[in-house]
Every structure is written in C-alpha cells, then in structure tokens.
Motif scaffolding. Structure first.
Motif, short mmCIF file in Angstrom:
data_model
loop_
_atom_site.label_atom_id
_atom_site.label_comp_id
_atom_site.label_asym_id
_atom_site.label_seq_id
_atom_site.Cartn_x
_atom_site.Cartn_y
_atom_site.Cartn_z
N PHE A 223 -38.23 -7.36 -55.90
CA PHE A 223 -38.60 -6.36 -56.60
C PHE A 223 -39.85 -5.99 -57.63
O PHE A 223 -40.53 -6.82 -57.67
N THR A 224 -40.17 -5.09 -57.15
CA THR A 224 -41.88 -4.40 -57.39
C THR A 224 -41.63 -3.93 -58.78
O THR A 224 -43.20 -3.50 -59.39
N TYR A 225 -41.01 -3.24 -59.45
CA TYR A 225 -40.53 -3.19 -60.21
C TYR A 225 -38.99 -2.49 -60.92
O TYR A 225 -38.61 -2.80 -59.83
N PRO A 226 -38.17 -2.52 -62.43
CA PRO A 226 -37.16 -2.14 -62.51
C PRO A 226 -35.83 -0.45 -61.61
O PRO A 226 -36.93 0.00 -62.26
N LEU A 227 -34.94 -1.54 -61.83
CA LEU A 227 -33.93 -0.98 -61.18
C LEU A 227 -32.82 -0.52 -61.56
O LEU A 227 -32.32 -1.35 -62.03
N GLY B 7 -32.28 2.50 -56.40
CA GLY B 7 -33.32 3.20 -57.37
C GLY B 7 -33.57 3.79 -58.51
O GLY B 7 -33.00 2.68 -59.08
N ARG B 8 -34.12 4.31 -58.85
CA ARG B 8 -34.64 4.62 -60.46
C ARG B 8 -34.76 5.78 -60.66
O ARG B 8 -34.79 7.10 -60.08
N TYR B 9 -34.78 6.06 -62.03
CA TYR B 9 -33.97 7.65 -62.46
C TYR B 9 -33.24 8.65 -61.94
O TYR B 9 -33.62 10.01 -61.57
N VAL B 10 -31.69 7.93 -60.74
CA VAL B 10 -31.03 8.66 -60.03
C VAL B 10 -30.61 10.08 -60.73
O VAL B 10 -29.94 9.24 -62.21
N ALA B 11 -29.91 10.75 -60.38
CA ALA B 11 -29.34 12.16 -61.10
C ALA B 11 -27.99 12.25 -60.49
O ALA B 11 -27.12 12.62 -61.26
N GLU B 12 -27.99 12.10 -59.84
CA GLU B 12 -26.91 12.71 -58.75
C GLU B 12 -26.59 11.04 -57.57
O GLU B 12 -27.26 10.89 -56.63
N HIS B 13 -25.61 10.59 -58.01
CA HIS B 13 -26.07 8.72 -57.24
C HIS B 13 -24.93 8.92 -56.39
O HIS B 13 -25.65 7.47 -55.95
N TYR C 263 -31.76 7.54 -53.44
CA TYR C 263 -32.47 6.18 -53.30
C TYR C 263 -33.49 5.83 -52.55
O TYR C 263 -33.89 6.47 -51.19
N THR C 264 -34.64 5.18 -53.35
CA THR C 264 -35.37 4.60 -52.22
C THR C 264 -35.68 2.66 -51.44
O THR C 264 -36.64 3.04 -50.50
N SER C 265 -34.72 2.18 -51.82
CA SER C 265 -34.51 1.21 -51.06
C SER C 265 -33.41 1.18 -50.68
O SER C 265 -32.41 1.35 -51.26
N TRP C 266 -33.43 0.17 -49.54
CA TRP C 266 -32.02 0.40 -48.49
C TRP C 266 -31.56 -0.63 -47.92
O TRP C 266 -33.43 -1.07 -47.36
N GLY C 267 -30.67 -1.45 -47.25
CA GLY C 267 -30.78 -2.37 -46.89
C GLY C 267 -30.13 -1.71 -45.44
O GLY C 267 -30.43 -0.93 -44.91
#
Length: 124
Positions: free
Chosen positions: A27-31, A99-105, A111-115
C-alpha cells in the motif's frame, strides 16, 4: 497504488461453489473501496460486487445478488468473493480492484489498482 493478487479460480460444475481471494500488499496510501469485476469471452469487463470499508456497504450487480458475497479480512488485507450456485454464464476472468473516493462502486473507471485476474470456468 497497491499490488493485488487473485487466487481461487478453477473449473467446476454447474451449481458448485468457489471462493476467490485477493491479497493486497505494498500500500502506498489508504484505500477504502474494493471490488470484483469479471470479463467473459467477447464481453466487456463488468463490476459484480463492491465493498466500501468506510461503513461496510456492499453493492452487487443483479446477476450476483443472492448468490455472491463480497467480504474483506482487514487483518489479512485480503478481499474475498464467495460464489454459490455457479452457472455457465459465470465463466470469466475475475479481477479484483481497489480505489479511493469511489462514487460509482461497480464502474471500472473508478478504480486505480487492479490484479491480473483468476480464471473461473463453469461446465454443465
């Protein structure tokens, strides 16, 4: 950003169950928003389940509601997707996302990170 690694996919029969896992590291910042997406052959990637850890809210697409359950073990930094009563249409590559600050889930663009995904194949 965070590194996400999915596991738990496989080939099963109609009506069987599977539990997918997604381990999160670096993690580089909280999600606070986590989700499962899937992409079947010739189809667009679709969001099927999401979890907002801020208040524990969960979101499901119609096809997943009642059969799939999303959850997260905070201590293990692992996201899960319990899938029951699997159907042939559930066959797809399954991806976890964060992700963070997601409005439409259930929207991919949020989303910014993916497997890299884990394959699920259901045979009749």
């Amino acid at each position: 950003r965070v590194t996400l690694v999915e596991s738990g996919g496989g080939s099963v029969q109609v009506g069987d169950s599977l539990r997918l896992s997604c381990a999160a590291t670096q993690f580089t910042y909280p999600l606070n928003s986590w989700a499962w997406f899937r992409q079947g052959p010739g189809k667009r990637r679709e969001g099927i389940a999401a979890l907002y850890t801020g208040d524990g809210s969960t979101y499901y697409t119609t096809s997943a509601k009642g059969r799939f359950t999303i959850s997260r073990d905070h201590a293990k930094n692992t996201l899960y997707l319990q899938m029951n009563n699997l159907k042939p249409d559930d066959s797809a590559m399954y991806y976890c996302a964060a992700g963070r600050y997601v409005a439409e889930h259930l929207e991919e663009r949020e989303y910014t990170s993916w497997g890299l995904g884990t394959q699920v194949t259901i045979s009749s």
